[in-house]
Design an enzyme around this catalytic site. Structure first.
Site, PDB file in Angstrom:
ATOM      1  N   HIS A  58      -1.677   2.309  -8.142  1.00  0.00           N
ATOM      2  CA  HIS A  58      -2.485   1.629  -9.156  1.00  0.00           C
ATOM      3  C   HIS A  58      -2.627   2.518 -10.383  1.00  0.00           C
ATOM      4  O   HIS A  58      -2.380   3.721 -10.344  1.00  0.00           O
ATOM      5  CB  HIS A  58      -3.875   1.303  -8.612  1.00  0.00           C
ATOM      6  CG  HIS A  58      -4.764   2.503  -8.437  1.00  0.00           C
ATOM      7  ND1 HIS A  58      -4.582   3.437  -7.432  1.00  0.00           N
ATOM      8  CD2 HIS A  58      -5.833   2.943  -9.150  1.00  0.00           C
ATOM      9  CE1 HIS A  58      -5.504   4.384  -7.539  1.00  0.00           C
ATOM     10  NE2 HIS A  58      -6.265   4.112  -8.577  1.00  0.00           N
ATOM     11  N   HIS A  83       0.807  -1.215   0.000  1.00  0.00           N
ATOM     12  CA  HIS A  83       0.000   0.000   0.000  1.00  0.00           C
ATOM     13  C   HIS A  83       0.845   1.272   0.000  1.00  0.00           C
ATOM     14  O   HIS A  83       0.445   2.294  -0.563  1.00  0.00           O
ATOM     15  CB  HIS A  83      -0.926  -0.005   1.223  1.00  0.00           C
ATOM     16  CG  HIS A  83      -1.825   1.182   1.335  1.00  0.00           C
ATOM     17  ND1 HIS A  83      -3.074   1.245   0.742  1.00  0.00           N
ATOM     18  CD2 HIS A  83      -1.658   2.383   1.967  1.00  0.00           C
ATOM     19  CE1 HIS A  83      -3.635   2.411   1.004  1.00  0.00           C
ATOM     20  NE2 HIS A  83      -2.804   3.119   1.749  1.00  0.00           N
TER      21      HIS A  83
END
Length: 371
Positions: A192, A139
């Site tokens: 992403h 993350h």
């Protein structure tokens, strides 16, 4: 490098594809047990008769996830946070899945009876596909932190999706891109990108195709190849070179930081790249992103992580391939460490761009920050 591709389905029927490069990657069998209900449908596209472009109307996207806390991130592996995520597995290398809140989807709420008879009010179903590409399960990472082998996996995923989505009968253009940083509108912090498969050729892509077609008809040459040759001859805007790739600041750069990355060989899209070109791209792209992250420095001398948009300009799916040439465009709205470039009256009103930073200065700075 050995790559394993596994396609599965999420609870509402959306496809999720795992791209694994790790030798110890598990077999992908985890089930998505969330009570999601029916998958979201897309709305419609409306034709803007004033400029000849299309606009997607997607009211359901108002409810999409917006900057959740880390333990509720929908892109982290399930089991690492407080709620199940979009990825049922406990760990992954690279994963691609259909967006839960799509602008374009295989099913649409638009009905044929909705079609008006007036050419000034043309509509069509927003058919196509929107996908999310998670570069890593970490993350707190970013694309620039990936290893070259993992970046290569992302490249292979982009190429895979470009080929498959481009074969869909309703798709005219496939656009792989990444938005990084809240300054450019990111709604999820997890590293992403996205892939949009459009049912039409968007305005900038259409303009590039029109210019390339005219240039080829007039000279017999590819416009992208001639631009690259001119930059290599001028030298002053070249940022970096490798065996197969050249990074340069375009002669008429519009953004305060803008770089194009182009292959030396004439190729229309990502699937057309050879294994050697993909290997080289992984290395040179990471080098470019790391330079961009050293472009600005804070008062204490620490680098400022640059917000950017990076997008691959490829040939349309069913036309213009013989005149199109692949290139990546990376651009940033940050014009100084604490100032943003806003698209105000001239840019937003009539598309009259003004860049306060000479392209040669951008290139010089990016050459200077090489490790």
């Amino acid at each position: 490098m050995s790559l394993t591709r596994t396609s599965r389905r999420l609870a509402d029927g959306r496809e999720i594809i795992y791209f694994d490069d790790s030798f110890d990657a598990p077999v992908r069998t985890a089930e998505d047990r969330r009570p999601l209900g029916e998958r979201a449908r897309s709305g419609e596209v409306r034709h803007d008769a004033l400029v000849g472009d299309w606009v997607a109307v997607a009211g359901h996207r108002l409810n999409r996830t917006f900057l959740p806390p880390k333990d509720e991130c929908p892109l982290c592996p399930t089991g690492t946070g407080s709620v199940p995520s979009e990825v049922p597995e406990a760990v992954y290398d690279v994963v691609v899945f259909e967006n839960r809140f799509p602008s374009y989807a295989p099913v649409s709420d638009h009905q044929p009876d909705d079609e008006p008879t007036d050419d000034l009010d043309r509509t069509a179903p927003a058919l196509g596909r929107c996908e999310v590409v998670c570069f890593t399960s970490d993350h707190d990472s970013t694309f620039a932190d990936l290893s070259p082998s993992r970046a290569r996996t992302v490249i292979d995923a982009w190429a895979d999706r470009t080929a498959e989505l481009g074969d869909l009968p309703e798709v005219e253009q496939v656009f792989c891109f990444e938005n990084r940083g809240q300054q450019v509108g990111v709604t999820l912090h997890h590293p992403h990108g996205q892939i949009y498969a459009y049912p039409y050729v968007p305005q900038r892509s259409a303009a590039i195709l029109a210019q390339a077609t005219e240039h080829h008809a007039r000279t017999g040459q590819l416009l992208g190849a001639d631009i690259l040759a001119a930059e290599l001859e001028a030298k002053v805007r070249i940022v970096a070179e490798s065996e197969h790739w050249v990074a340069y600041v375009p002669f008429a750069a519009r953004w305060p930081v803008e770089v194009h990355l182009a292959p030396r060989r004439d190729v229309p899209d990502l699937p057309s790249l050879t294994p050697s070109e993909r290997d080289d791209l992984a290395t040179v792209y990471l080098d470019l992103l790391q330079r961009l992250d050293r472009y600005y420095v804070a008062k204490d001398g620490s680098p400022i992580r640059l917000p950017y948009i990076a997008g691959w300009h490829q040939a349309p799916s069913s036309r213009g391939r013989e005149v199109s040439r692949l290139h990546l465009q990376v651009m940033s709205v940050l014009r100084s460490p604490k100032k943003l470039k806003y698209l105000a009256g001239s840019e937003s009103g009539v598309g009259g761009w003004v860049n306060d930073v000479p392209p040669e200065q951008i290139a010089e700075r990016l050459r200077d920050v090489a490790r």
